[in-house]
Design a protein around this motif. Structure first.
Motif, PDB file in Angstrom:
ATOM      1  N   THR A 393      76.015 -32.186 -49.411  1.00  0.00           N
ATOM      2  CA  THR A 393      76.674 -33.330 -48.792  1.00  0.00           C
ATOM      3  C   THR A 393      75.740 -33.928 -47.754  1.00  0.00           C
ATOM      4  OG1 THR A 393      78.844 -32.298 -49.114  1.00  0.00           O
ATOM      5  CG2 THR A 393      78.694 -34.087 -47.500  1.00  0.00           C
ATOM      6  N   TRP A 394      75.579 -35.235 -47.815  1.00  0.00           N
ATOM      7  CA  TRP A 394      74.677 -35.887 -46.870  1.00  0.00           C
ATOM      8  C   TRP A 394      75.320 -37.176 -46.347  1.00  0.00           C
ATOM      9  CZ3 TRP A 394      72.182 -40.700 -47.839  1.00  0.00           C
ATOM     10  CH2 TRP A 394      72.361 -41.210 -49.133  1.00  0.00           C
ATOM     11  N   PHE A 395      74.737 -37.700 -45.284  1.00  0.00           N
ATOM     12  CA  PHE A 395      75.357 -38.810 -44.563  1.00  0.00           C
ATOM     13  C   PHE A 395      74.356 -39.957 -44.409  1.00  0.00           C
ATOM     14  CE2 PHE A 395      77.096 -34.762 -43.468  1.00  0.00           C
ATOM     15  CZ  PHE A 395      78.455 -34.952 -43.663  1.00  0.00           C
ATOM     16  N   ALA A 396      74.873 -41.173 -44.518  1.00  0.00           N
ATOM     17  CA  ALA A 396      74.011 -42.356 -44.553  1.00  0.00           C
ATOM     18  C   ALA A 396      73.687 -42.843 -43.150  1.00  0.00           C
ATOM     19  CB  ALA A 396      74.688 -43.454 -45.358  1.00  0.00           C
ATOM     20  N   ASN A 397      72.996 -42.010 -42.367  1.00  0.00           N
ATOM     21  CA  ASN A 397      72.632 -42.430 -41.011  1.00  0.00           C
ATOM     22  C   ASN A 397      71.124 -42.404 -40.771  1.00  0.00           C
ATOM     23  OD1 ASN A 397      72.598 -39.563 -41.086  1.00  0.00           O
ATOM     24  ND2 ASN A 397      72.718 -39.503 -38.859  1.00  0.00           N
ATOM     25  N   ALA A 398      70.333 -42.150 -41.807  1.00  0.00           N
ATOM     26  CA  ALA A 398      68.872 -42.197 -41.688  1.00  0.00           C
ATOM     27  C   ALA A 398      68.285 -42.513 -43.054  1.00  0.00           C
ATOM     28  CB  ALA A 398      68.326 -40.876 -41.171  1.00  0.00           C
ATOM     29  N   ALA A 399      67.286 -43.396 -43.069  1.00  0.00           N
ATOM     30  CA  ALA A 399      66.695 -43.833 -44.337  1.00  0.00           C
ATOM     31  C   ALA A 399      66.000 -42.700 -45.068  1.00  0.00           C
ATOM     32  CB  ALA A 399      65.718 -44.980 -44.074  1.00  0.00           C
ATOM     33  N   ASN A 401      67.077 -39.626 -45.431  1.00  0.00           N
ATOM     34  CA  ASN A 401      67.975 -38.595 -45.972  1.00  0.00           C
ATOM     35  C   ASN A 401      67.979 -38.549 -47.493  1.00  0.00           C
ATOM     36  OD1 ASN A 401      68.672 -37.857 -43.395  1.00  0.00           O
ATOM     37  ND2 ASN A 401      70.682 -38.817 -43.405  1.00  0.00           N
ATOM     38  N   GLN A 402      68.219 -39.693 -48.116  1.00  0.00           N
ATOM     39  CA  GLN A 402      68.331 -39.690 -49.573  1.00  0.00           C
ATOM     40  C   GLN A 402      67.024 -39.326 -50.274  1.00  0.00           C
ATOM     41  OE1 GLN A 402      70.277 -43.088 -51.249  1.00  0.00           O
ATOM     42  NE2 GLN A 402      69.941 -42.454 -53.360  1.00  0.00           N
ATOM     43  N   PRO A 403      65.877 -39.939 -49.934  1.00  0.00           N
ATOM     44  CA  PRO A 403      64.647 -39.554 -50.637  1.00  0.00           C
ATOM     45  C   PRO A 403      64.246 -38.099 -50.398  1.00  0.00           C
ATOM     46  CG  PRO A 403      64.175 -41.087 -48.837  1.00  0.00           C
ATOM     47  CD  PRO A 403      65.648 -41.080 -49.022  1.00  0.00           C
ATOM     48  N   ALA A 404      64.502 -37.585 -49.195  1.00  0.00           N
ATOM     49  CA  ALA A 404      64.185 -36.180 -48.928  1.00  0.00           C
ATOM     50  C   ALA A 404      65.030 -35.279 -49.816  1.00  0.00           C
ATOM     51  CB  ALA A 404      64.420 -35.854 -47.457  1.00  0.00           C
ATOM     52  N   LEU A 405      66.299 -35.589 -49.939  1.00  0.00           N
ATOM     53  CA  LEU A 405      67.194 -34.754 -50.752  1.00  0.00           C
ATOM     54  C   LEU A 405      66.927 -34.903 -52.236  1.00  0.00           C
ATOM     55  CD1 LEU A 405      70.449 -35.195 -48.679  1.00  0.00           C
ATOM     56  CD2 LEU A 405      69.136 -33.094 -48.990  1.00  0.00           C
TER      57      LEU A 405
END
Length: 540
Positions: A393-399, A401-405
């Protein structure tokens, strides 16, 4: 009682030496930790600073917010009892002009400055501080940081109108540093009496250099200068009122749009400058300000009660399957460091456990083999008919986050672990942890004190990650009680080792705060937790 005119319990003096901070690098300018801090021009009052951030926490109560994007604005609204020097870690006066700490660190007595008022005109008194601390346990799901700082509090007592004593049931050496944080920023008694929901949606009354003028959810937070403000932190260079008349924090989720706004002059500063946007900002009228955040690094917070994750071999396989350097190189801004512990290297009593976090895909596969997980035809492992699959589960508060995950997803798939990514809004972070309805949560937590380990990983408070009872509990309790700096370091070192070696959580990368700031903005400074303080900031 031991008197501290500007803090130095013996243990805190030693902690100062242990606190290291990353160099405050400035690309495209002088290399200092603030925007044009060495400019020879005369500082001038007036003007509006427009700051673009990536997200909104859906809350404007400093005691209930943990997201950096919202903290940037709310830090300007409240003052704290103390402040922390970002370069030395020293605790210094702010609303409290001095304090006393009992030899066993169970009692803290604060002597308040006279003449301080909240923006509703009411005075700062010992009763107001008591009202704040008495109300913190009732904040609910979003108040976990403040609640953690005041856990095991026995009483808050008004000694006289300007003297307040906080007594704990057990030794609590971390509390002095806690009083410097935003989460324990002092609000007016009238604000404290509101419900947590009202404070989130309507805001609060503080004594800070700015006041909340308008909040439009998911769009903007507007602050205006507080007239006749005259009780700033002892670390600030300007006395009296702030320079700027107004601060506008606009929510702009797209990193490229924030970058374009900064280049065009539509905004004066932006948060979360990512690797992809660095090149566009270099060489122009923009400075890149960087500072590593102390506290917990970005990590996969594993739910140790899940059937798959109860097995230490599975957790360790996840830890070894992640190539941290590849993630840093591909996703994160220049200067970011891979995690070498659960604590960032800027945190007091950090221990370098880099060898325990070294990428080793072969070891990950061997651990899964020995745990009975066999590779299927699609490359994903199974055991007794169950796929080795988990969600993050991740949160959209840093650009980042998604590419790292997505990279972590690929790396884990390479050793036979299927990963599903579940996005949530940042406002759901606290409730997600409290619900326990997750396999792994991606996040970090900033604090310039190693007691952050106790608040996150002891089984005695919230135990969000459902860790089993273990010797870790005793270590975390002891480090919070000792007044001996060397002993505390030893205990914190051991705690870090247990967390990493048992892979209760999986450290990945240190959070580095990187801001983009136009060169007309001066003295935009980082504070000890790598957030910003705007009292001394001016435009010209």
């Amino acid at each position: 009682m031991i008197s501290h005119p500007d803090s130095r319990h013996a243990r805190w003096a030693a902690l100062t030496a242990l606190l290291t901070t990353s160099a405050l690098l400035t690309a495209c300018s002088s290399g200092s930790g603030s925007s044009s801090s060495n400019d020879s021009r005369q500082a001038g009052s007036g003007g509006t600073l427009t700051f673009a951030v990536g997200s909104d926490a859906d809350c404007v109560d400093p005691q209930q917010v943990a997201s950096n994007d919202t903290i940037y604005s709310l830090r300007q609204v409240v003052d704290s009892l103390t402040d922390q020097n970002p370069k030395t870690g020293r605790i210094v006066p702010w609303l409290a002009k001095s304090w006393d700490i009992s030899p066993d660190t169970t009692a803290f007595t604060f002597h308040l400055r006279s003449g301080v008022t909240f923006s509703d005109g009411t005075p700062l008194t010992a009763q107001a501080v008591k009202d704040n601390f008495d109300a913190v346990p009732k904040l609910g799901a979003l108040g976990t940081l403040a609640q953690g700082y005041l856990s095991a509090v026995e009483s808050t007592t008004v000694v006289d109108p300007l003297t307040v004593r906080v007594k704990f049931k057990q030794p609590n050496a971390q509390f002095l540093q806690a009083t410097s944080t935003l989460s324990l920023g002092i609000e007016s008694s009238a604000s404290v009496k509101r419900s947590p929901q009202q404070k989130c949606s309507q805001g609060i009354v503080g004594s800070g250099p700015f006041t909340l003028n308008q909040y439009v959810q998911n769009q903007s937070i507007t602050l205006v200068k507080r007239a006749k403000y005259d009780w700033g932190s002892s670390l600030w260079s300007k006395k009296g009122e702030a320079y700027l008349d107004k601060l506008v924090f606009k929510v702009v989720p797209e990193a490229g749009v924030r970058t374009g706004g900064l280049q065009s002059g539509q905004v004066d500063a932006i948060s979360s400058v990512g690797k992809a946007n660095e090149a566009a900002l270099k060489g122009g009228q923009v400075s890149l300000l960087r500072r590593a955040n102390p506290g917990n690094v970005f990590n996969l917070g594993l739910n140790n009660s899940r059937p798959l994750l109860k097995d230490v071999k599975v957790r360790q396989a996840i830890l070894f399957a992640i190539d941290r350097q590849q993630i840093v190189d591909a996703v994160f801004p220049t200067g970011t460091q891979p995690a070498t512990s659960i604590l960032a290297h800027t945190t007091p009593d950090y221990a370098n456990l880099g060898s325990d976090l070294a990428y080793d895909a072969a070891k990950a596969k061997s651990l899964l083999d020995s745990a009975g997980w066999k590779t299927g035809s699609d490359g994903i492992r199974t055991k007794s008919g169950t796929r080795l699959s988990l969600s993050i589960t991740w949160f959209a508060n840093a650009a980042t986050n998604q590419p790292a995950l997505e990279l972590i997803q690929q790396q884990l798939k390479a050793v036979g672990i299927d990963v599903v990514l579940k996005e949530r809004q940042i406002a759901q972070f606290a409730t997600t942890l409290q619900s326990g309805d997750f396999d792994a949560v991606w996040g970090n937590l900033t604090r310039a004190d190693p007691d952050i380990l106790r608040s996150q990983y002891s089984t005695k408070p919230a135990n969000f990650y459902h860790l089993p009872t273990s010797p870790l509990d005793s270590l975390l309790t002891q480090q919070a009680a000792t007044t001996d700096a060397a002993m505390r370091k030893q205990l914190v070192d051991q705690a870090q080792q247990l967390i990493v070696q048992n892979a209760y959580v999986v450290p990945v990368v240190e959070l580095q705060t990187q801001l983009g700031v136009t060169k007309k903005v001066h003295n935009l400074d980082f504070e000890a937790s790598s957030r910003i303080q705007l009292h001394d900031t001016w435009i010209g």
